[in-house]
Write an enzyme that holds these catalytic residues in place. Structure first.
Site, PDB file in Angstrom:
ATOM      1  N   GLY A   1       0.809  -1.219   0.000  1.00 58.21           N
ATOM      2  CA  GLY A   1       0.000   0.000   0.000  1.00 58.21           C
ATOM      3  C   GLY A   1       0.841   1.268   0.000  1.00 58.21           C
ATOM      4  O   GLY A   1       0.362   2.328  -0.416  1.00 58.21           O
TER       5      GLY A   1
ATOM      6  N   GLU B   1       1.773   1.802  -3.554  1.00 59.92           N
ATOM      7  CA  GLU B   1       0.521   2.218  -4.201  1.00 59.92           C
ATOM      8  C   GLU B   1       0.171   3.664  -3.851  1.00 59.92           C
ATOM      9  O   GLU B   1      -0.318   4.416  -4.691  1.00 59.92           O
ATOM     10  CB  GLU B   1      -0.606   1.262  -3.799  1.00 59.92           C
ATOM     11  CG  GLU B   1      -0.421  -0.127  -4.398  1.00 59.92           C
ATOM     12  CD  GLU B   1      -1.333  -1.171  -3.773  1.00 59.92           C
ATOM     13  OE1 GLU B   1      -1.369  -1.281  -2.536  1.00 59.92           O
ATOM     14  OE2 GLU B   1      -2.014  -1.883  -4.531  1.00 59.92           O
TER      15      GLU B   1
HETATM   16  N1  DAK Z   1       1.808  -3.558   8.885  1.00 57.03           N
HETATM   17  C1  DAK Z   1       1.874  -3.526  10.235  1.00 57.03           C
HETATM   18  N2  DAK Z   1       3.032  -3.363  10.912  1.00 57.03           N
HETATM   19  C2  DAK Z   1       4.151  -3.243  10.208  1.00 57.03           C
HETATM   20  C3  DAK Z   1       4.164  -3.271   8.787  1.00 57.03           C
HETATM   21  C4  DAK Z   1       2.917  -3.432   8.120  1.00 57.03           C
HETATM   22  N3  DAK Z   1       2.796  -3.396   6.782  1.00 57.03           N
HETATM   23  N4  DAK Z   1       5.439  -3.133   8.369  1.00 57.03           N
HETATM   24  C5  DAK Z   1       6.202  -3.022   9.500  1.00 57.03           C
HETATM   25  N5  DAK Z   1       5.425  -3.092  10.597  1.00 57.03           N
HETATM   26  C6  DAK Z   1       5.846  -3.015  11.997  1.00 57.03           C
HETATM   27  C7  DAK Z   1       6.560  -4.300  12.411  1.00 57.03           C
HETATM   28  O1  DAK Z   1       5.635  -5.313  12.742  1.00 57.03           O
HETATM   29  C8  DAK Z   1       7.353  -3.808  13.602  1.00 57.03           C
HETATM   30  O2  DAK Z   1       6.481  -3.686  14.689  1.00 57.03           O
HETATM   31  P1  DAK Z   1       6.920  -4.238  16.183  1.00 57.03           P
HETATM   32  O3  DAK Z   1       7.309  -5.645  15.986  1.00 57.03           O
HETATM   33  O4  DAK Z   1       8.064  -3.357  16.560  1.00 57.03           O
HETATM   34  O5  DAK Z   1       5.677  -4.037  17.008  1.00 57.03           O
HETATM   35  C9  DAK Z   1       7.739  -2.393  13.197  1.00 57.03           C
HETATM   36  O6  DAK Z   1       6.828  -2.010  12.170  1.00 57.03           O
HETATM   37  C10 DAK Z   1       9.147  -2.303  12.607  1.00 57.03           C
HETATM   38  O7  DAK Z   1       9.238  -3.255  11.578  1.00 57.03           O
HETATM   39  P2  DAK Z   1      10.433  -4.330  11.473  1.00 57.03           P
HETATM   40  O8  DAK Z   1      10.973  -4.671  12.815  1.00 57.03           O
HETATM   41  O9  DAK Z   1       9.950  -5.440  10.615  1.00 57.03           O
HETATM   42  O10 DAK Z   1      11.537  -3.458  10.685  1.00 57.03           O
HETATM   43  P3  DAK Z   1      12.701  -4.002   9.750  1.00 57.03           P
HETATM   44  O11 DAK Z   1      13.559  -2.816   9.452  1.00 57.03           O
HETATM   45  O12 DAK Z   1      13.348  -5.221  10.332  1.00 57.03           O
HETATM   46  O13 DAK Z   1      11.992  -4.482   8.406  1.00 57.03           O
HETATM   47  C11 DAK Z   1      10.422  -4.202   6.533  1.00 57.03           C
HETATM   48  C12 DAK Z   1      11.369  -3.509   7.577  1.00 57.03           C
HETATM   49  C13 DAK Z   1       9.666  -3.098   5.805  1.00 57.03           C
HETATM   50  C14 DAK Z   1      11.276  -4.986   5.532  1.00 57.03           C
HETATM   51  C15 DAK Z   1       9.472  -5.165   7.279  1.00 57.03           C
HETATM   52  O14 DAK Z   1       8.849  -4.450   8.369  1.00 57.03           O
HETATM   53  C16 DAK Z   1       8.383  -5.693   6.396  1.00 57.03           C
HETATM   54  O15 DAK Z   1       8.609  -6.606   5.613  1.00 57.03           O
HETATM   55  N6  DAK Z   1       7.164  -5.145   6.556  1.00 57.03           N
HETATM   56  C17 DAK Z   1       6.006  -5.594   5.828  1.00 57.03           C
HETATM   57  C18 DAK Z   1       6.069  -5.095   4.420  1.00 57.03           C
HETATM   58  C19 DAK Z   1       4.908  -5.591   3.592  1.00 57.03           C
HETATM   59  O16 DAK Z   1       4.727  -6.815   3.400  1.00 57.03           O
HETATM   60  N7  DAK Z   1       4.087  -4.660   3.134  1.00 57.03           N
HETATM   61  C20 DAK Z   1       2.924  -4.978   2.363  1.00 57.03           C
HETATM   62  C21 DAK Z   1       1.775  -5.049   3.288  1.00 57.03           C
HETATM   63  S1  DAK Z   1       0.348  -5.706   2.477  1.00 57.03           S
HETATM   64  C22 DAK Z   1      -6.605  -4.196   0.202  1.00 57.03           C
HETATM   65  C23 DAK Z   1      -5.989  -3.068  -0.149  1.00 57.03           C
HETATM   66  C24 DAK Z   1      -4.660  -2.916   0.071  1.00 57.03           C
HETATM   67  C25 DAK Z   1      -3.896  -3.889   0.642  1.00 57.03           C
HETATM   68  C26 DAK Z   1      -4.532  -5.010   1.012  1.00 57.03           C
HETATM   69  C27 DAK Z   1      -5.866  -5.174   0.813  1.00 57.03           C
HETATM   70  N8  DAK Z   1      -7.956  -4.382  -0.054  1.00 57.03           N
HETATM   71  C28 DAK Z   1      -8.549  -3.709  -1.225  1.00 57.03           C
HETATM   72  C29 DAK Z   1      -8.771  -5.225   0.738  1.00 57.03           C
HETATM   73  C30 DAK Z   1      -2.514  -3.688   0.839  1.00 57.03           C
HETATM   74  C31 DAK Z   1      -1.735  -4.640   1.354  1.00 57.03           C
HETATM   75  C32 DAK Z   1      -0.387  -4.358   1.799  1.00 57.03           C
HETATM   76  O17 DAK Z   1       0.137  -3.288   1.737  1.00 57.03           O
END
Ligand code: DAK
Length: 259
Positions: free
Chosen positions: A110, A113
């Site tokens: 997102g 996006e």
């Molecule tokens: N959501 C919630 N929390 C998040 C997050 C996320 N997307 N990304 C990071 N955090 C949180 C982590 O859980 C952590 O929280 P605590 O554990 O400290 O409580 C904190 O932020 C710091 O993150 P990290 O410890 O993981 O930090 P690092 O530097 O080690 O890693 C990272 C950074 C960006 C590589 C990693 O955090 C990561 O992989 N994050 C997730 C990235 C990701 O997969 N993003 C895509 C999300 S899915 C929809 C419309 C839109 C969407 C879905 C549906 N509909 C129409 C229904 C969109 C979906 C998405 O965006």
């Protein structure tokens, strides 16, 4: 509505919007989406703001939609969340003033996006982009399947979306996802400079340019060119057109009034 996760600052004719949930890497939960919606409405109603910069606090731009909030959603909740996000992103894309995404760090899912719903993207050398949704068992839901291909072409968009791989700023520049890459400490200044350059032009003309480009991308070229002619004509009903052309002829500085 009190803003907790978004900061809105106004500096002369330029607004700076900062997504401010650094502990969650600025992940978009429902509350943050609603606050972005409020901020867009504020800017839409403020005739003194001509351009905006959107950035993130801390090391992320936006690390995606909030996975912790989405994890246990029911179908209905997922749908409601999706509609909220899509409405906010579309409203941002259609805001009648240009928005520059100053991508300071992670722009994933997102977050990528959100940057694509802005008019222009510039990035810090530390920025990273990607659509990792398929690794979470979902498809991009805030326009990624549609807008990414429009920016980087079909093949590159499919590669990024199918693999979920994360690319660095220099690769984002190479594939045309961003217009420029700056050292992290220069990014915001460069974004403001760009926004101020835009804000120095006639705001109604800029607004009509945005409308013509955005609409034109959705329709056939003949319809698009007809629309361009219409907005061109519309400019001649503005004081700013008279001022811009008169100032040129009189060899003096122009003063636009957004009228
Ligand atoms: N959501 C919630 N929390 C998040 C997050 C996320 N997307 N990304 C990071 N955090 C949180 C982590 O859980 C952590 O929280 P605590 O554990 O400290 O409580 C904190 O932020 C710091 O993150 P990290 O410890 O993981 O930090 P690092 O530097 O080690 O890693 C990272 C950074 C960006 C590589 C990693 O955090 C990561 O992989 N994050 C997730 C990235 C990701 O997969 N993003 C895509 C999300 S899915 C929809 C419309 C839109 C969407 C879905 C549906 N509909 C129409 C229904 C969109 C979906 C998405 O965006």
């Amino acid at each position: 509505m009190e803003l907790k996760n978004v900061i809105l600052e106004k500096q002369d004719k330029v607004a700076i919007i900062t997504i401010n949930r650094p502990n969650a890497l600025n992940a978009l939960n429902s509350e943050t989406l609603k606050e972005i919606n409020v901020v867009i409405d504020d800017l839409a109603n403020d005739d003194n703001i001509y351009a905006a910069v959107l950035t993130g606090a801390g090391k992320a731009f936006v690390a995606g939609a909030d996975i912790k909030e989405m994890k246990d959603m029911t179908t209905m909740e997922g749908r409601k969340f999706g509609i909220l996000g899509n409405n906010v992103f579309r409203k941002l894309e259609n805001l009648d003033k240009p928005v520059i995404a100053a991508v300071n760090g992670f722009a994933l899912g997102g977050g990528c996006e959100l940057s694509m719903a802005c008019d222009i993207r510039i990035a810090s050398a530390k920025a990273k982009f990607g659509q990792p949704e398929s690794g979470l068992g979902i498809t991009p839901g805030f326009g990624g399947t549609q807008r990414l291909a429009r920016h980087v072409g079909l093949g590159m968009a499919k590669e990024l979306i199918y693999t979920g791989k994360i690319i660095k700023a220099d690769e984002a520049l190479r594939v045309g996802l961003v217009n420029a890459v700056y050292e992290p400490e220069q990014l915001l200044e460069e974004a403001k400079k760009l926004a101020n350059t835009i804000a120095g032009n006639a705001p109604i003309a800029v607004k009509l340019c945005k409308e013509a480009i955005n609409r034109g991308m959705q329709v056939d070229i003949d319809t698009a060119l007809r629309y361009e002619s219409e907005v061109f004509g519309e400019c001649f009903s503005t004081e700013d057109q008279k001022e811009g052309m008169t100032a040129f002829v009189e060899k003096r500085d122009k003063t636009f009034k957004n009228r």
